[in-house]
Motif scaffolding. Structure first.
Motif, PDB file in Angstrom:
ATOM      1  N   VAL A 103     -43.316  22.935  21.849  1.00  0.00           N
ATOM      2  CA  VAL A 103     -42.512  22.862  20.646  1.00  0.00           C
ATOM      3  C   VAL A 103     -41.115  23.441  20.847  1.00  0.00           C
ATOM      4  CG1 VAL A 103     -43.432  25.040  19.711  1.00  0.00           C
ATOM      5  CG2 VAL A 103     -42.480  23.325  18.165  1.00  0.00           C
ATOM      6  N   GLY A 104     -41.005  24.536  21.603  1.00  0.00           N
ATOM      7  CA  GLY A 104     -39.691  25.113  21.860  1.00  0.00           C
ATOM      8  C   GLY A 104     -38.808  24.180  22.665  1.00  0.00           C
ATOM      9  N   ASP A 105     -39.408  23.477  23.616  1.00  0.00           N
ATOM     10  CA  ASP A 105     -38.643  22.516  24.422  1.00  0.00           C
ATOM     11  C   ASP A 105     -38.207  21.322  23.587  1.00  0.00           C
ATOM     12  OD1 ASP A 105     -38.866  24.041  26.699  1.00  0.00           O
ATOM     13  OD2 ASP A 105     -40.637  23.008  27.444  1.00  0.00           O
ATOM     14  N   LEU A 106     -39.040  20.904  22.647  1.00  0.00           N
ATOM     15  CA  LEU A 106     -38.675  19.779  21.785  1.00  0.00           C
ATOM     16  C   LEU A 106     -37.489  20.159  20.894  1.00  0.00           C
ATOM     17  CD1 LEU A 106     -39.233  16.923  20.804  1.00  0.00           C
ATOM     18  CD2 LEU A 106     -40.914  17.859  19.207  1.00  0.00           C
ATOM     19  N   GLY A 107     -37.532  21.369  20.340  1.00  0.00           N
ATOM     20  CA  GLY A 107     -36.402  21.822  19.520  1.00  0.00           C
ATOM     21  C   GLY A 107     -35.114  21.891  20.312  1.00  0.00           C
ATOM     22  N   LEU A 108     -35.192  22.414  21.530  1.00  0.00           N
ATOM     23  CA  LEU A 108     -34.030  22.488  22.421  1.00  0.00           C
ATOM     24  C   LEU A 108     -33.472  21.090  22.691  1.00  0.00           C
ATOM     25  CD1 LEU A 108     -32.190  23.808  24.629  1.00  0.00           C
ATOM     26  CD2 LEU A 108     -34.125  23.506  26.212  1.00  0.00           C
ATOM     27  N   THR A 109     -34.359  20.142  22.966  1.00  0.00           N
ATOM     28  CA  THR A 109     -33.953  18.784  23.311  1.00  0.00           C
ATOM     29  C   THR A 109     -33.261  18.091  22.142  1.00  0.00           C
ATOM     30  OG1 THR A 109     -35.829  18.642  24.842  1.00  0.00           O
ATOM     31  CG2 THR A 109     -34.812  16.570  24.172  1.00  0.00           C
ATOM     32  N   ILE A 110     -33.796  18.255  20.945  1.00  0.00           N
ATOM     33  CA  ILE A 110     -33.220  17.632  19.757  1.00  0.00           C
ATOM     34  C   ILE A 110     -31.840  18.208  19.467  1.00  0.00           C
ATOM     35  CG2 ILE A 110     -33.485  17.445  17.249  1.00  0.00           C
ATOM     36  CD1 ILE A 110     -36.533  17.210  17.750  1.00  0.00           C
ATOM     37  N   ARG A 111     -31.712  19.516  19.578  1.00  0.00           N
ATOM     38  CA  ARG A 111     -30.415  20.154  19.348  1.00  0.00           C
ATOM     39  C   ARG A 111     -29.404  19.722  20.401  1.00  0.00           C
ATOM     40  NH1 ARG A 111     -27.800  23.504  22.861  1.00  0.00           N
ATOM     41  NH2 ARG A 111     -29.659  24.796  23.137  1.00  0.00           N
ATOM     42  N   PHE A 112     -29.800  19.712  21.652  1.00  0.00           N
ATOM     43  CA  PHE A 112     -28.919  19.360  22.770  1.00  0.00           C
ATOM     44  C   PHE A 112     -28.381  17.936  22.615  1.00  0.00           C
ATOM     45  CE2 PHE A 112     -28.538  17.366  27.003  1.00  0.00           C
ATOM     46  CZ  PHE A 112     -27.559  18.168  27.570  1.00  0.00           C
ATOM     47  N   GLU A 113     -29.256  17.001  22.274  1.00  0.00           N
ATOM     48  CA  GLU A 113     -28.826  15.601  22.139  1.00  0.00           C
ATOM     49  C   GLU A 113     -27.783  15.451  21.035  1.00  0.00           C
ATOM     50  OE1 GLU A 113     -30.142  11.367  20.499  1.00  0.00           O
ATOM     51  OE2 GLU A 113     -29.638  13.254  19.513  1.00  0.00           O
ATOM     52  N   SER A 114     -27.977  16.171  19.939  1.00  0.00           N
ATOM     53  CA  SER A 114     -27.025  16.072  18.828  1.00  0.00           C
ATOM     54  C   SER A 114     -25.646  16.571  19.244  1.00  0.00           C
ATOM     55  CB  SER A 114     -27.530  16.867  17.620  1.00  0.00           C
ATOM     56  OG  SER A 114     -27.442  18.274  17.832  1.00  0.00           O
ATOM     57  N   GLU A 115     -25.603  17.612  20.046  1.00  0.00           N
ATOM     58  CA  GLU A 115     -24.326  18.156  20.513  1.00  0.00           C
ATOM     59  C   GLU A 115     -23.657  17.226  21.508  1.00  0.00           C
ATOM     60  OE1 GLU A 115     -25.740  22.840  20.117  1.00  0.00           O
ATOM     61  OE2 GLU A 115     -25.261  21.994  22.088  1.00  0.00           O
ATOM     62  N   GLN A 116     -24.442  16.644  22.390  1.00  0.00           N
ATOM     63  CA  GLN A 116     -23.883  15.733  23.388  1.00  0.00           C
ATOM     64  C   GLN A 116     -23.172  14.559  22.721  1.00  0.00           C
ATOM     65  OE1 GLN A 116     -24.081  16.189  27.056  1.00  0.00           O
ATOM     66  NE2 GLN A 116     -24.274  18.149  26.014  1.00  0.00           N
ATOM     67  N   TRP A 117     -23.779  14.026  21.665  1.00  0.00           N
ATOM     68  CA  TRP A 117     -23.153  12.902  20.973  1.00  0.00           C
ATOM     69  C   TRP A 117     -21.952  13.365  20.145  1.00  0.00           C
ATOM     70  CZ3 TRP A 117     -22.394  11.555  15.783  1.00  0.00           C
ATOM     71  CH2 TRP A 117     -21.881  10.266  15.592  1.00  0.00           C
ATOM     72  N   ALA A 118     -22.121  14.398  19.343  1.00  0.00           N
ATOM     73  CA  ALA A 118     -21.064  14.832  18.426  1.00  0.00           C
ATOM     74  C   ALA A 118     -19.822  15.313  19.167  1.00  0.00           C
ATOM     75  CB  ALA A 118     -21.585  15.938  17.517  1.00  0.00           C
TER      76      ALA A 118
END
Length: 297
Positions: A196-211
């Motif tokens: 679950v911690g890795d999933l949260g990290l991944t979701i946050r990271f992807e949003s930053e990469q795009w924005a």
């Protein structure tokens, strides 16, 4: 692209087993300067995030009524205005749906379709550019299985709203560590999981990469397990590189030396840094009925 003042997020479903980790990642990320959680009750971040006073100042929790008659553009648009990303982690387990009055499928659909889509509609009307929502592996609106069909209907409906960027996350069984249900703990014996911690990290990271314009993405991404693992790998590499270049940890789980950090990772259900989760497309293609992030309406 993001404003000079940083990214601003609104989160619905941030009190659940997965949502709390998404919330923690956003609050502890330097890229995000404002995080609004719309909820039925306030929550705390998992302790392993070690959020500072400065981090917590970014977080505002607003208790709202998730009744569809009150959850309207007119009543709630102001919560979404000026935000860059909507994160949707609303959920209800199938077992909870069966315990409520009425048909289980209707109770399940109320949260997974009606509430999810309504929040996305309000965000779109308010000018939010990116929606990032939880689904699960196997979700498909043409499925013969009720759970898969309902989740697929939600995915299709949100995609049809036409956000500038739509991210739909389709993990299989999510390992929530000590917060896992009995069924989830049992299934872990037979199924490989995503922490679950890795999933949260991944979701946050992807949003930053795009924005922040660091990575080009298509307008819509339905991230299957294989995609999640690849973005997770990139996120961990970026996190490790950032820590090598600074004494101040960038992401929530950082800041501990190797042994201490591994203990913290285990506590928060996060795969220790440097290890890949034992999950692949072939063994993670089936979502469990108790796989959901447990969240009230």
């Amino acid at each position: 692209m993001a404003s000079a003042s940083g990214l601003r997020a609104v989160v619905v479903g941030g009190t659940g087993g997965i949502g709390r980790f998404i919330l923690g990642e956003l609050v502890c990320s330097p890229a995000y300067t404002e995080v609004l959680s719309l909820c039925r009750k306030e929550t705390t971040l998992p302790e392993s995030f070690n959020a500072t006073e400065s981090d917590l100042k970014k977080l505002k929790q607003e208790i709202i009524d998730f009744d569809l008659e009150k959850l309207t553009v007119e009543n709630c648009k102001s919560y979404f205005e000026g935000k860059d990303v909507l994160f949707v982690a609303l959920s209800r387990t199938w077992n909870d749906s069966k315990r409520l009055p009425g048909r289980a499928i209707d109770n399940f659909k109320h949260v997974h379709v009606h509430l999810v889509v309504r929040c996305a509609e309000i965000a779109k009307a308010a000018g939010v550019r990116h929606v990032s929502m939880l689904s699960f592996s196997g979700a498909n609106s043409t499925s013969m299985f009720d759970m898969m069909k309902v989740k697929g209907e939600a995915d299709d409906a949100v995609e049809a709203l036409g956000f500038e960027r739509t991210s739909i996350w389709k993990p299989s069984l999510v390992n929530k560590g000590p917060n896992a249900t009995f069924v989830e703990k049992l299934l872990k014996i037979f199924m490989k999981t995503i922490f679950v911690g890795d999933l949260g990290l991944t979701i946050r990271f992807e949003s930053e990469q795009w924005a922040l314009g660091k990575t080009e993405f298509p307008p819509v991404s339905r991230h299957e397990v294989r995609d999640i693992l690849e973005i997770m790998r990139q996120a961990k590499e970026a996190e490790a590189k950032s820590k090598d270049n600074s004494d101040v940890p960038v992401a929530a789980a950082g800041g501990n030396e190797t042994g201490e950090k591994q203990a913290a990772d285990e506590q928060m259900g996060k795969q220790p840094t440097g290890q890949q989760p034992d999950c692949d497309q072939g063994s993670c293609g089936v979502a469990a009925s108790e796989n959901d992030d447990k969240q009230e309406e």
